[in-house]
Scaffold this motif. Structure first.
Motif, short mmCIF file in Angstrom:
data_model
loop_
_atom_site.label_atom_id
_atom_site.label_comp_id
_atom_site.label_asym_id
_atom_site.label_seq_id
_atom_site.Cartn_x
_atom_site.Cartn_y
_atom_site.Cartn_z
N LYS A 325 82.18 4.28 0.97
CA LYS A 325 83.13 4.81 1.95
C LYS A 325 82.67 4.54 3.38
N THR A 326 81.33 4.53 3.56
CA THR A 326 80.83 4.39 4.93
C THR A 326 81.31 3.09 5.58
N VAL A 327 81.26 2.02 4.81
CA VAL A 327 81.70 0.73 5.36
C VAL A 327 83.17 0.78 5.74
N ILE A 430 85.41 12.27 9.47
CA ILE A 430 84.69 13.43 8.97
C ILE A 430 84.18 13.10 7.58
N ASP A 431 82.86 13.06 7.45
CA ASP A 431 82.29 12.71 6.15
C ASP A 431 82.08 13.99 5.34
N GLU A 432 82.32 13.90 4.06
CA GLU A 432 82.12 15.02 3.16
C GLU A 432 82.87 16.25 3.61
N GLN A 433 84.14 16.10 3.59
CA GLN A 433 85.09 17.11 4.04
C GLN A 433 84.86 18.51 3.49
N VAL A 611 74.75 15.62 -0.24
CA VAL A 611 75.77 14.69 0.20
C VAL A 611 75.19 13.48 0.89
N GLY A 612 75.64 12.34 0.47
CA GLY A 612 75.45 11.14 1.25
C GLY A 612 74.07 10.51 1.35
N VAL A 613 73.01 11.26 1.00
CA VAL A 613 71.69 10.67 1.20
C VAL A 613 71.54 9.42 0.33
MG MG Z 1 78.76 8.79 1.98
#
Ligand code: MG
Ligand code: ADP
Length: 757
Positions: A325-327, A430-433, A611-613
């Motif tokens: 998703k980041t890209v 907004i990441d990880e809503q 999240v996300g790490v």
């Molecule tokens: Mg992520």
């Protein structure tokens, strides 16, 4: 009591029908003031009335329903050695004959069935010491001898006892279905029953606000029939039809609010940010070290189109952990930057914000060196702003953001609270809503000092069940990012019952050594931090279901103690780091960096890593006291491993028994990698009833029939209908009745809640 000659409709004050005294009671106890309010007070269930049997004629072994008044009720506690904890004996009389009802381990029964209570008892006739009795019969309380009875004057005819009146009220329910109403202290079910009957008897045909074309399309009964049948069903079939219609009304009301909200948002102007062939985005795409997945391309096109329009984008991007998703977000940010605007990326934790800033700088390479000597002319600066930065660093960051130096600002909530202003904010990501509340989203929308509202992209890897997405997040368009980048390895998950299989736990620690031996790294997750300041841990841990309540539970395992014990015991010799939410930010950062660089081999942590790490070299995760986490949360957690080319393993260790519900939940997590499925099951387990958040302070919404997890289809239909209605008639001017319905089913405060989106 009744105003002669004037019509009774939904808006008629209840006092015109039932009299002032009773109306006051309804207002005080149930907040009901109109006829419509009473009719929307639906039964919570229906008791089936069998034919009543005369108590003097009971035969052993017969299934019977008897009706009578409680004369005596006593509870006895036999004490140790007995198989039962309490025995309640209730003597019931029909005026001529008595019978005893016995209840085991239900001591509250003697309170509920206090002398004078009129009730029906259904059960099988047994014999005890030669006398007939009913053992643990089903009970339906009808009222109390001292209740005021209302209803037909002729029911009050002289010589009849109040108990008989109540019985008559009950008996005349058609089809034998007796509605049982939600009530509160001071108002009894039979009073509600009688009032409803009076209202229905007087009520003129109820006007139906729903266009008949909609009724025909979905095969719905009219409102008049629905409201009459929900209270006095002639048959099960009629009741089902009534429920279906009322459910639809509720779903439509929610969706109308949301559709109007979306319509409103569309009317705002936004800064159109079309793609530029010669911009930063084009340069970035050219240098991308991998090809975008089909999903990334598809969603990317949707976003590109959204950003190019003159209305703000409001999009929710859902994609499995590791789906990239980041890209997708970065490309959206670059498109906005190419149009001379800024972008902001918000993360739920400082760890994640710092990681985002690092990895954005990494993937952008020279293009992230804006302001530095020798950087390409289109290069931008990436500015990190978190709450724990020094005042000086913060000041500099704020300055960079307001001056426009910062192309991308990355941060946590601090970005909301610091009074940060942008030179020209074009996009909020907004990441990880799920860690961001509705209000915060709203604050952000308003963070455009001047000019037009920014576009908003919300990302989450915790898939939101469709029904929730269509309601609570109903103002957002939804994109699903399907598929993982190639080369991703599957994660094998195993639930481990530590008590039944202690050998597996030992084996787990051996396995940690093996992974490290292969040059990989391992996460160990605990529910608690374990420093002195308990009770405020950073994980959103779930209380485990109380399974038998017998055993004294030990406190959940804590990072500090576990790290110590492992270092001295089973993981002796490995380099172990710790990470939790209450470490000073510099230490947190150092711990994360040490793990990312491979200096530490094992990271014992709380859910801050949830999240996300992104550490691709980590291949194994051990979750301790795993029953303390929700299913979606465990899915998130395990997404931290298997991010490189080596396969990932995740062990969910619990001390709960092999057949416990806790273990079943863990096995459900182990059995699928489908985050959507787990989110749906989580929703089911949480038994979330109402559509609108449960966080609302005690204010009951008017949504009674609609249950998120059960009525997805209805919600989907209603969404389509609401969109059609609002497209054609944004203010519902043509359907004033529908606007009224929305108001009556969704209180104003609830409407605000939905409107905040
Ligand atoms: Mg992520
Ligand atoms: P998530 O959706 O969980 O936020 P990330 O955006 O963190 O996932 O991506 C996970 C990893 O996959 C990152 O290291 C990222 O660079 C990499 N990645 C993203 N897209 C692709 C792709 N199309 N091909 C290969 N690797 C990719």
């Amino acid at each position: 009591m009744t105003r002669m000659g004037s019509a009774t409709d939904m808006a008629t004050p209840l006092r015109h029908v039932v009299g002032a005294r009773l109306a006051n009671q309804f207002e005080d106890k149930l907040k009901i003031v109109t006829v419509g309010g009473l009719l929307r007070h639906y039964p919570r269930k229906y008791d089936k009335r069998g034919d009543l049997t005369d108590i003097s004629k009971l035969k052993e072994g017969e299934k019977v329903t008897v009706w009578g008044t409680v004369r005596r009720a006593d509870t006895r506690y036999p004490g140790p050695g007995s198989k039962v904890r309490s025995i309640t004996k209730v003597t019931v009389s029909d005026g001529k004959t008595d019978i005893t009802c016995t209840f085991f381990n239900q001591p509250w029964m003697s309170k509920q069935l206090s002398p004078g209570t009129n009730a029906m008892f259904a059960g099988t006739v047994g014999k005890f010491n030669g006398e007939s009795q009913l053992s643990s019969p089903q009970v339906m309380i009808v009222g109390h001898e001292n209740d005021t009875t209302l209803g037909d004057p002729d029911l009050r005819s002289v010589g009849r006892s109040k108990a008989k009146d109540q019985l008559a009220t009950i008996e005349e329910f058609p089809g034998g279905s007796i509605p049982v109403y939600p009530v509160s202290e001071g108002i009894s079910i039979s009073v509600v029953q009688s009032a409803v009957r009076m209202v229905l008897d007087q009520l003129d045909e109820i006007h139906d606000p729903l266009p008949s074309s909609f009724r025909e399309l979905h095969d719905l009964v009219g409102l008049d029939s629905a409201l009459r049948n929900i209270h006095r069903p002639q048959s099960d079939e009629d009741l089902e039809k009534a429920k279906k219609r009322l459910r639809y009304d509720e779903a439509l009301s929610v969706q109308l609010v949301l559709a109007r909200r979306r319509e409103l948002a569309r009317q705002y102007p936004a800064e159109p940010c079309p793609p530029r062939p010669d911009g930063l985005l084009a340069a970035f795409d050219k240098n991308l070290p991998f090809t975008l997945t089909a999903g990334q391309q598809g969603v990317g096109e949707e976003i590109t189109k959204d950003l190019s329009t003159i209305h703000p984008m409001n999009r929710l991007l859902q994609g499995e952990v590791g789906s990239g998703k980041t890209v997708v977000a970065l490309r959206a940010m670059l498109q906005v930057i190419d149009n001379g605007r800024q972008a902001v990326l918000l993360a739920p934790t400082e760890v994640l914000a710092a990681q985002h800033a690092r990895s954005l700088r990494h993937v952008l390479g020279p293009y992230a060196r804006g302001g530095e000597l020798g950087a390409p002319p289109e290069a931008i600066a990436i500015t990190l702003l978190t709450g724990s930065m020094t005042a000086k660093a913060k000041r500099q960051a704020l300055l960079d953001i307001v001056s426009g130096q910062a192309g991308i600002a990355v941060g946590t909530h601090a970005l909301l609270s610091e009074g940060v202003y942008f030179a020209g904010l074009g996009l909020i990501v907004i990441d990880e809503q799920h860690r961001f509340g509705v209000e915060q989203r709203n604050v952000l929308r308003q963070r455009h000092p001047e000019g037009n509202p920014p576009h908003v992209l919300v990302m989450t890897a915790t898939p939101i069940p469709r029904t929730v997405a269509m309601t609570v997040y109903g103002d957002l368009e939804v994109s699903n990012l399907i598929g993982l980048p190639r080369g991703r390895s599957p994660i094998a998950t195993t639930a481990v019952p530590a008590k039944a299989r202690p050998g597996w736990v030992d084996r787990a620690w051996e396995r940690v050594h093996e992974e490290v031996g292969k040059g990989h790294q391992v996460y160990i997750v605990c529910p608690r931090i374990g420093d002195d300041d308990e009770g405020e841990d950073d994980g959103e841990t779930h209380e485990p279901p109380d399974e038998n309540g017998e055993e004294e539970k030990r406190p959940p395992l804590a990072v500090l103690a576990v790290a110590r014990e492992l270092a001295e015991g089973p993981l002796h010799g490995l380099r172990i780091g710790i990470l939790h939410g209450r470490m000073p930010p510099t230490e947190k950062d150092a711990a994360m960096r040490a793990f990312t660089n491979g200096e530490t081999e094992v990271l014992v942590s709380t859910t801050v890593i949830e999240v996300g790490v992104d550490v691709p070299n980590a291949t194994m995760m051990v979750v301790l006291d795993a029953e303390r986490f929700g299913m979606s949360q465990l899915h998130q957690l395990r997404g931290r491993v298997g991010r490189g080319s080596a396969p990932g393993i995740c062990l969910l260790i619990t001390e709960y028994g092999q057949r416990s519900p806790a273990m079943q939940r863990l096995e459900a997590v182990a059995s699928t990698l489908d985050g959507f499925e787990l989110a749906e099951r989580d929703l089911e387990l949480r038994r979330e009833g109402n559509v609108i958040g449960t966080s609302q302070s005690g204010n009951r919404s008017g949504l009674r029939q609609l249950v998120l997890k059960d009525h997805r289809e209805t919600i989907e239909l209603a969404r389509v209908d609401a969109t059609r209605l609002v497209d054609a008639d944004p203010s519902l001017a043509l359907y004033p009745g529908l606007a009224d319905m929305v108001r009556s089913l969704i209180g104003d405060d609830q409407q605000d809640f939905l409107e905040m989106g």
